[in-house]
Design a protein around this motif. Structure first.
Motif, PDB file in Angstrom:
ATOM      1  N   LYS A  21       0.822  -1.218   0.000  1.00  0.00           N
ATOM      2  CA  LYS A  21       0.000   0.000   0.000  1.00  0.00           C
ATOM      3  C   LYS A  21       0.852   1.262   0.000  1.00  0.00           C
ATOM      4  O   LYS A  21       0.643   2.179  -0.814  1.00  0.00           O
ATOM      5  N   LYS A  28       3.082   6.764  -6.977  1.00  0.00           N
ATOM      6  CA  LYS A  28       2.375   7.929  -7.504  1.00  0.00           C
ATOM      7  C   LYS A  28       3.150   9.207  -7.216  1.00  0.00           C
ATOM      8  O   LYS A  28       3.273  10.093  -8.075  1.00  0.00           O
ATOM      9  N   LYS A  55     -10.943  -6.899  -5.585  1.00  0.00           N
ATOM     10  CA  LYS A  55     -11.627  -5.692  -6.057  1.00  0.00           C
ATOM     11  C   LYS A  55     -11.146  -4.462  -5.299  1.00  0.00           C
ATOM     12  O   LYS A  55     -10.962  -3.388  -5.879  1.00  0.00           O
ATOM     13  N   GLU A  56     -10.910  -4.616  -3.987  1.00  0.00           N
ATOM     14  CA  GLU A  56     -10.413  -3.487  -3.180  1.00  0.00           C
ATOM     15  C   GLU A  56      -9.056  -3.012  -3.690  1.00  0.00           C
ATOM     16  O   GLU A  56      -8.806  -1.803  -3.799  1.00  0.00           O
ATOM     17  N   LYS A  58      -7.768  -3.447  -6.721  1.00  0.00           N
ATOM     18  CA  LYS A  58      -7.935  -2.857  -8.050  1.00  0.00           C
ATOM     19  C   LYS A  58      -8.491  -1.441  -7.940  1.00  0.00           C
ATOM     20  O   LYS A  58      -8.016  -0.514  -8.621  1.00  0.00           O
ATOM     21  N   ASP A  59      -9.483  -1.256  -7.076  1.00  0.00           N
ATOM     22  CA  ASP A  59     -10.092   0.067  -6.904  1.00  0.00           C
ATOM     23  C   ASP A  59      -9.104   1.061  -6.294  1.00  0.00           C
ATOM     24  O   ASP A  59      -9.057   2.229  -6.688  1.00  0.00           O
ATOM     25  N   PHE A  60      -8.292   0.584  -5.339  1.00  0.00           N
ATOM     26  CA  PHE A  60      -7.323   1.474  -4.690  1.00  0.00           C
ATOM     27  C   PHE A  60      -6.264   1.932  -5.682  1.00  0.00           C
ATOM     28  O   PHE A  60      -5.920   3.123  -5.744  1.00  0.00           O
ATOM     29  N   GLY A  62      -6.566   2.089  -8.893  1.00  0.00           N
ATOM     30  CA  GLY A  62      -7.229   2.995  -9.827  1.00  0.00           C
ATOM     31  C   GLY A  62      -7.454   4.371  -9.233  1.00  0.00           C
ATOM     32  O   GLY A  62      -7.342   5.389  -9.935  1.00  0.00           O
ATOM     33  N   SER A  63      -7.742   4.416  -7.928  1.00  0.00           N
ATOM     34  CA  SER A  63      -7.992   5.704  -7.263  1.00  0.00           C
ATOM     35  C   SER A  63      -6.745   6.575  -7.231  1.00  0.00           C
ATOM     36  O   SER A  63      -6.838   7.808  -7.123  1.00  0.00           O
ATOM     37  N   LEU A  64      -5.576   5.955  -7.329  1.00  0.00           N
ATOM     38  CA  LEU A  64      -4.314   6.693  -7.363  1.00  0.00           C
ATOM     39  C   LEU A  64      -3.968   7.153  -8.779  1.00  0.00           C
ATOM     40  O   LEU A  64      -2.979   7.865  -8.977  1.00  0.00           O
ATOM     41  N   GLY A  65      -4.778   6.740  -9.735  1.00  0.00           N
ATOM     42  CA  GLY A  65      -4.494   7.094 -11.129  1.00  0.00           C
ATOM     43  C   GLY A  65      -3.379   6.259 -11.726  1.00  0.00           C
ATOM     44  O   GLY A  65      -2.729   6.677 -12.688  1.00  0.00           O
TER      45      GLY A  65
END
Length: 298
Positions: A21, A28, A55-56, A58-60, A62-65
Motif C-alpha cells: 500500500k 504515484k 476488487k479493493e 484494483k479500486d485502490f 485505480g484511485s491513485l491514477g
C-alpha cells in the motif's frame, strides 16, 4: 537515430521496501504511470486474496491514477528445470496469471531458469513441456508470461521461444541483466527478440569481469542450492566482484540507442523501474523516473 517513443513509466512497488500500500502511494508520488507488484507470497499472493480483496486492491490502485503494468510471478528455485517440481509451479503460475487479468493487466513476469545449450537434455525437455503449457494457458487468456532476459544470450532464448506452440510465453526485457551477466548487447537483443517483447525493466549495471551464468542464477545439478534467492542475487548486484547494479544512466546500457531500438520494433509497453540495491531506493527511483522522462522529452 530515430525519434524515441514516449513510453509509460512504471515502478516495481516492492523496490521501495515499504509494503504494497505505501509502495503504491510512493509510486504515484515519484511520478510513475504504472506499477508492477510481486504476487508470489504475502498480501498479494492469489491464495491469500478473496474476490472482495481483489476488487479493493484494483479500486485502490485505480484511485491513485495508476495502472498495473504487470505482476511478478517468479517462483524462484531453478525456474522450470526440475520436472518433479513443475506441476505445482505451473499451477501456481496459472493462478497468478488469473489474478493479473482480474486486476487489469495481461502480463506476469517470471524467470524460467537458464535454457540449456543441449536440446536433448532432460532439463531442456522439462522446461519445454512446462513452458509450452504455460504459453498455451496464457494465450487462452489473451495474456503473457514474460521471461526476464539475462541468464542466456538473446539469440538462444529466441530459439527456445520459437519452438513453443504459441507466443503466450514472451519476454520481459531487462537490459541490465544482459550487460551484467552474459555481456550481451541490449540493442541487438531487442532486434533478436522483437516478436516477443511485451514488458521491460528499466535497470542499469556494469560487468566487472566475465561471470558464469550458472554461478548467478543456479542450475539444476550444478549447485547444491535450490537456485539463487532474489535476496542473494541483489546482494551480488550490490557487492559482488563480477557485476554491479547502478542507477539508471550510470552503467553500460546505452539508453538512447536501447530506447530507439524499442521504438524501431514498435514496442509501446512500459519501462518499469527495478531497483534491487542501494540504501535509499525512493531517491534512486525518483531520479530514475526523471531520467527516463528527460530522455523521452517529457
Amino acid at each position: 537515430m530515430s525519434s524515441i517513443y514516449k513510453h509509460k513509466i512504471g515502478v516495481i512497488v516492492d523496490s521501495f521496501r515499504l509494503g504494497v500500500k505505501e509502495g503504491l502511494i510512493k509510486s504515484k508520488e515519484v511520478g510513475a504511470d504504472g506499477v508492477q507488484i510481486y504476487a508470489v507470497q504475502g498480501e498479494m499472493d492469489p491464495d491469500n486474496l478473496s474476490t472482495a480483496q481483489r476488487k479493493e486492491w484494483k479500486d485502490f490502485i485505480g484511485s491513485l491514477g495508476l495502472e498495473i503494468s504487470a505482476l511478478v510471478g517468479d517462483l524462484g528455485g531453478h525456474g522450470f528445470q526440475d520436472a518433479a517440481a513443475n506441476a505445482a509451479k505451473v499451477e501456481k503460475s496459472k493462478r497468478i496469471l488469473d489474478l493479473a487479468v482480474e486486476l487489469g493487466t495481461n502480463v506476469v513476469t517470471t524467470h524460467i531458469g537458464i535454457v540449456p545449450e543441449d536440446e536433448n537434455s532432460a532439463i531442456y525437455a522439462a522446461m519445454h513441456k512446462a513452458c509450452d503449457e504455460l504459453s498455451s494457458y496464457a494465450t487462452s487468456m489473451g495474456a503473457y508470461f514474460a521471461i526476464e532476459t539475462g541468464p542466456e544470450r538473446s539469440a538462444h532464448l529466441k530459439h527456445f521461444l520459437d519452438q513453443l506452440s504459441s507466443n503466450g510465453l514472451s519476454v520481459n526485457f531487462d537490459p541490465a541483466n544482459m550487460v551484467m551477466v552474459t555481456g550481451d548487447d541490449p540493442v541487438e537483443g531487442v532486434y533478436n527478440l522483437r516478436d516477443y517483447i511485451v514488458h521491460t525493466h528499466a535497470k542499469d549495471g556494469i560487468q566487472l569481469r566475465p561471470v558464469e551464468a550458472r554461478d548467478v542464477y543456479g542450475m539444476l545439478g550444478y549447485d547444491k542450492n535450490e537456485g539463487m534467492s532474489h535476496e542473494t542475487m541483489a546482494l551480488l548486484a550490490e557487492q559482488g566482484e563480477a557485476f554491479r547494479e547502478v542507477p539508471l544512466g550510470e552503467g553500460a546500457v546505452d539508453w538512447p540507442a536501447y530506447l530507439a531500438a524499442l521504438t524501431d520494433i514498435g514496442y509501446k509497453g512500459y519501462l518499469t523501474i527495478e531497483r534491487e540495491v542501494g540504501t535509499n531506493p525512493s531517491e534512486d527511483i525518483s531520479k530514475a523516473v526523471q531520467f527516463l522522462k528527460k530522455l523521452q522529452g517529457q
